[in-house]
Motif scaffolding. Sequence first.
Motif, PDB file in Angstrom:
ATOM      1  N   LEU A   1       0.937  -1.190   0.078  1.00 54.44           N
ATOM      2  CA  LEU A   1      -0.026  -0.049   0.203  1.00 54.44           C
ATOM      3  C   LEU A   1       0.995   1.244   0.063  1.00 54.44           C
TER       4      LEU A   1
ATOM      5  N   GLN B   1       3.677   1.534  -1.376  1.00 53.49           N
ATOM      6  CA  GLN B   1       3.963   1.838  -2.771  1.00 53.49           C
ATOM      7  C   GLN B   1       2.890   2.577  -3.677  1.00 53.49           C
ATOM      8  N   ILE B   2       1.978   1.826  -3.276  1.00 51.35           N
ATOM      9  CA  ILE B   2       0.729   2.231  -4.230  1.00 51.35           C
ATOM     10  C   ILE B   2       0.475   4.149  -4.024  1.00 51.35           C
ATOM     11  N   LEU B   3       0.887   4.209  -2.462  1.00 51.94           N
ATOM     12  CA  LEU B   3       0.370   5.891  -2.218  1.00 51.94           C
ATOM     13  C   LEU B   3       1.659   6.644  -2.574  1.00 51.94           C
TER      14      LEU B   3
ATOM     15  N   GLN C   1       4.359   5.860  -4.656  1.00 51.84           N
ATOM     16  CA  GLN C   1       5.345   5.695  -5.751  1.00 51.84           C
ATOM     17  C   GLN C   1       5.297   6.796  -6.552  1.00 51.84           C
ATOM     18  N   ASN C   2       6.371   6.743  -7.672  1.00 53.69           N
ATOM     19  CA  ASN C   2       6.269   7.731  -8.713  1.00 53.69           C
ATOM     20  C   ASN C   2       4.911   8.108  -9.676  1.00 53.69           C
ATOM     21  N   LYS C   3       4.094   6.932  -9.658  1.00 55.62           N
ATOM     22  CA  LYS C   3       2.982   6.992 -10.477  1.00 55.62           C
ATOM     23  C   LYS C   3       1.836   6.822  -9.450  1.00 55.62           C
ATOM     24  N   GLY C   4       2.067   6.872  -8.117  1.00 58.61           N
ATOM     25  CA  GLY C   4       1.172   6.528  -7.038  1.00 58.61           C
ATOM     26  C   GLY C   4      -0.167   7.589  -6.848  1.00 58.61           C
ATOM     27  N   LEU C   5      -0.713   7.032  -5.969  1.00 60.80           N
ATOM     28  CA  LEU C   5      -2.140   7.957  -5.556  1.00 60.80           C
ATOM     29  C   LEU C   5      -1.530   9.411  -5.057  1.00 60.80           C
TER      30      LEU C   5
ATOM     31  N   HIS D   1      -0.990  11.633  -8.136  1.00 59.98           N
ATOM     32  CA  HIS D   1      -2.225  11.721  -8.769  1.00 59.98           C
ATOM     33  C   HIS D   1      -2.982  13.030  -8.168  1.00 59.98           C
TER      34      HIS D   1
ATOM     35  N   ILE E   1      -1.446  16.062  -8.747  1.00 63.63           N
ATOM     36  CA  ILE E   1      -1.536  16.782 -10.164  1.00 63.63           C
ATOM     37  C   ILE E   1      -2.937  17.128 -10.430  1.00 63.63           C
TER      38      ILE E   1
ATOM     39  N   PRO F   1       4.212  16.600  -9.741  1.00 61.26           N
ATOM     40  CA  PRO F   1       4.583  15.092  -9.013  1.00 61.26           C
ATOM     41  C   PRO F   1       5.803  15.145  -8.523  1.00 61.26           C
TER      42      PRO F   1
END
Lengths: 289, 281
Positions: free
Chosen positions: A123, A125-127, A129-133, A136, A139, A145
Amino acid sequence: MRKKKSKLQRRETIAAWLFLLPSLLGISIFILLPFLDAVRRSFYQAMGKAFVGLENYSTVLHNEAFLLAAKNTGRFILTCIPLLLIISLLLSVMVVGQKRWGDFFKVSFLIPMAIPVASVALLWQILFQNKGLLNHLIIKLGGQPVDWMNSNYAFAILVISYLWKNIGYDCVLWLSGLSSIPSSLYEAAAIDGAGGIAKFRFITLPALIPTLFITAVLSLVNSFKVFREAYLIAGSYPHSSIYMLQHLFNNWFISLDVQKMCAAAVMLAATFVVFVLMIYRMGKSGVEE
Amino acid sequence: MKGRKLFSFVLLSLMVIIIWLPIWMMITGSFMGLTELTERVGAVLGYGEGYASWSLLPDYPTLKPYVELLLDSPGFFPMFWNSCFQVIPGVLGQLLIALPAAWSFARFRFRGKHALFLLYIVLMIMPFQVTMVSSYLVLDRLRLMNSHFALILPMIFSTFPVFIMEKSFQGIPLALIEAAKIDGAGELKIFLNIGIPMGTAGIISASVLGFLEGWNAVEQPITFLRDKALWPLSLYLPSIAIEKLGVAMVASVITMMPALLFFLFGQRYIEDGIVASGIKE
């Protein structure tokens, strides 16, 4: 009569040592003797049996990775512990004011302590990471980012996950300290016309000084476990801002640098003992004032 | 006064939401189908475009990831059992060794007791890295490296449970022990018939805390286990994420469950344990 008593006492002493024996034996075999061996090795050469004095220590102290790791670990501890202590104290004081929901808040704060780091690593990572939440969200709000885990922000992420995990633990300690303050003190102060802030400043804070030092020691102990988050999210070689002593020990272990590890372990142990003794001493003098 | 209470209620609730959110996300995530999960967070793991997204509830809730984990993930169960093999004997062994030791410290007076107890406290607060190399030296000499015992044995001789249980034994009224002595009970009998039943709270709190510590262990297994087949869940889990996203989510939740259940079951006792570790000598 006297003889009888001493006989009884002797029997109790024997019983005491018998009860203690299994634990003492195990600790000696698995911790104490090996540690003494490590101390001895820290003064010797790796393969040969040559005594080298403080050479291993000087190697460690001149090692760049060690200096970086020690600096990061120190910085982490000095950032985290004051933050954690202040936030958890404020929350605890607020929890005390909430009669009906107090327990619910306390248990909720404590839950992260039970959550395995491995379970939330994905989780995190999902939060982050470079393209994570989080990126997002940034942006969407019109920002730029950020590569959280591979920049100096990694340090902040680690601080946050330490806080997330440890706030409840410290709250429980604070709450037990708060509950030991007699309410008559507050009532007397109220009669004297003291307001909420004055009560906090002149009754609550001084009464909490012993709790403060103990909580600080335990938070220090727990701060070393933040390696789990750092390792499971970022691996053996994370961004240099979160490369800690724990990473270094781990990497030295993989390359079996026993001499360096021994010297560093002795230094770490000594630092720890000095640190904790200092905190206890300060706590004692704080109480006597 | 009323306003301030409301303010702190709102603030506390906000904190609770922040704390619960990750757990909520894990649990709801485990009910998302692989398609939905890939669509949402695939970008993070290197496949798919754009950025990760999330919703409070899954759009198409499904039990499929659970079924897949149970039926078709041969890798998961060995790791689950590894965790059990390492933690359960560790906790039981801790009790076996630490109970009498704690009793000795709480019940008797003998020369050297204070120095020894101080030693136990010092060992309790040392971080793992201090004893890492020395533990390795002894485990290597005993040829126990790379086996479950490499985790179990050092855990058994942790001094933390001694400390917690000593506190709960101290609460036993002396009169009770004196009475048993007058009835002619020996020391062992007093320990078994009075100490253990009266110290239940401490025993539970030490075992729950010991279980959580063992179940979450990362440092010990990466150091003492070379063979990946012996890895516990706590170490293995992050490595499956990239291959199998759906399964990883479910596996994370299942790993979390025993710890969470133990926590909820022993929550009162955990608090007592934490408080006990805070009482200064």
